[in-house]
Design an enzyme around this catalytic site. Structure first.
Site, mmCIF file in Angstrom:
data_model
loop_
_atom_site.group_PDB
_atom_site.id
_atom_site.type_symbol
_atom_site.label_atom_id
_atom_site.label_comp_id
_atom_site.label_asym_id
_atom_site.label_seq_id
_atom_site.Cartn_x
_atom_site.Cartn_y
_atom_site.Cartn_z
ATOM 1 C CG HIS A 37 20.035 -21.280 -47.177
ATOM 2 N ND1 HIS A 37 20.893 -21.341 -46.051
ATOM 3 C CD2 HIS A 37 20.405 -22.093 -48.144
ATOM 4 C CE1 HIS A 37 21.648 -22.571 -46.429
ATOM 5 N NE2 HIS A 37 21.407 -22.897 -47.694
ATOM 6 C CD GLU A 148 26.535 -13.776 -57.954
ATOM 7 O OE1 GLU A 148 27.383 -12.866 -57.194
ATOM 8 O OE2 GLU A 148 25.954 -13.264 -58.956
ATOM 9 C CE LYS A 149 28.934 -20.618 -48.999
ATOM 10 N NZ LYS A 149 29.610 -21.756 -49.125
ATOM 11 C CD GLN A 153 25.118 -26.027 -56.148
ATOM 12 O OE1 GLN A 153 25.392 -26.893 -55.954
ATOM 13 N NE2 GLN A 153 24.369 -24.974 -55.472
ATOM 14 C CB VAL A 176 24.331 -13.468 -47.211
ATOM 15 C CG1 VAL A 176 24.054 -12.654 -46.089
ATOM 16 C CG2 VAL A 176 23.330 -13.164 -48.417
ATOM 17 C CB SER A 185 29.074 -21.803 -45.428
ATOM 18 O OG SER A 185 28.913 -23.299 -45.426
ATOM 19 C CB SER A 186 24.963 -25.161 -44.124
ATOM 20 O OG SER A 186 23.924 -24.719 -44.666
HETATM 21 O O1 PAF Z 1 23.701 -25.523 -52.977
HETATM 22 C C1 PAF Z 1 23.409 -26.537 -52.414
HETATM 23 O O2 PAF Z 1 22.930 -26.293 -51.299
HETATM 24 C C2 PAF Z 1 23.081 -27.952 -53.130
HETATM 25 O O3 PAF Z 1 24.184 -28.255 -53.919
HETATM 26 C C3 PAF Z 1 21.581 -27.995 -54.065
HETATM 27 C C4 PAF Z 1 21.707 -26.831 -54.902
HETATM 28 C C5 PAF Z 1 20.573 -27.835 -53.045
HETATM 29 C C6 PAF Z 1 21.495 -29.380 -54.479
HETATM 30 O O4 PAF Z 1 21.299 -30.397 -53.461
#
Ligand code: PAF
Length: 283
Positions: A37, A148-149, A153, A176, A185-186
């Site tokens: 992020h 891009e991970k 989406q 990353v 990833s979270s």
């Molecule tokens: O990728 C994410 O963290 C979520 O899908 C997003 C784009 C913030 C929408 O809730």
């Protein structure tokens, strides 16, 4: 850095910026922020006058109640990271703020949303489109940044922007990785030490397959990755698909597309992880 919880507050700050002719970059997140992020925010900070980051765990994109309940929530740590990397505004609304009434909009991005994550997580992309469109209406950014991970989406957001005619440039940013290769990833924070070790097979398999692919067929490469995952105890493969990077549809031969991406989703214990690798990208 300002932290606001309502759309009215957010709009009043951003309207004032727009009046001064400032450009607005936007990074939507669900919090539990990590260096992946941070890289999106840094990119936005370098390309815009101000950067807005939303932190909102969006209930409509979770098709599994437990997943929603267990999703990590760490707003204080998130704000500390965002301040460090130069975000100007954090938008952290409540569920009631974003969904004062039920969002009954139904999006369809066929054929992009019927495969992979779309097939495994029914309703997921509808929820993503609901929240991202609401956030775009609230922020009205010039540019919005996505990792891009979440390859599928990103493709769907681009399509949504096209179909809804948002005047927003969508910027895709590279994955990353941790030093050992695991995609950030979270959800990684939910892995036990053992699971974290096993999860390494994901990136190892993808990286090894990029070499393997140079001298082997697409079908053999697909089997190569599937076998590596199947041979690792504690990993349960949901899918590994080699697709055209634009249409997201599976291809049969390397020559079928100029843009070829391998996308994987699996469970490591109870934690669902995704990753991907580009085999070919002719620009
Ligand atoms: O990728 C994410 O963290 C979520 O899908 C997003 C784009 C913030 C929408 O809730």
């Amino acid at each position: 850095m300002k932290v606001v919880n309502t759309i009215i507050e957010l709009k009043s700050i951003l309207d004032a910026c727009r009046e001064k002719g400032m450009s607005i970059g936007f990074v939507p997140t669900m919090g539990a922020l990590h260096n992946g992020h941070a890289s999106l925010v840094e990119r936005s900070v370098s390309e815009n006058d101000i950067t807005v980051v939303s932190v909102f765990v969006n209930p409509t994109q979770f098709n599994d109640k437990n997943d929603l309940k267990n999703y990590p929530r760490t707003l204080d740590a998130d704000c500390a990271l965002l301040e460090r990397v130069g975000a100007a505004v954090v938008f952290a609304p409540t569920v009631e703020e974003m969904y004062p009434t039920e969002d009954t909009r139904q999006f369809s991005f066929e054929p992009l949303d019927t495969v992979m994550e779309g097939a495994c997580r029914p309703g997921h992309f509808n929820g993503v489109a609901q929240i991202v469109s609401k956030l775009f209406y609230a922020v009205e950014p010039h540019k919005a940044y996505f990792g891009e991970k979440d390859f599928q989406q990103l493709a769907i957001i681009r399509e949504m922007v096209r179909r809804l005619a948002f005047n927003i440039e969508i910027v895709g940013c590279p994955i990353v990785r941790e030093e050992d290769g695991l995609a950030m990833s979270s959800r990684n924070t939910l892995l036990s030490d053992d699971e974290r070790e096993r999860a390494l097979t994901i990136s190892s398999a993808l990286f090894a397959s990029a070499d393997f692919a140079k001298v082997n067929t697409l079908a053999a490469t697909k089997a190569f990755v599937e076998d590596m995952i199947d041979d690792t105890e504690g990993l349960e493969l949901e899918y590994f698909q080699i697709v055209d990077g634009n249409t997201l549809q599976q291809i049969e031969e390397w020559g079928d597309s100029d843009y070829v991406v391998g996308c994987i989703a699996l469970f490591c214990g109870n934690v669902r992880l995704i990753d991907n690798i580009k085999y070919k990208e002719v620009r």
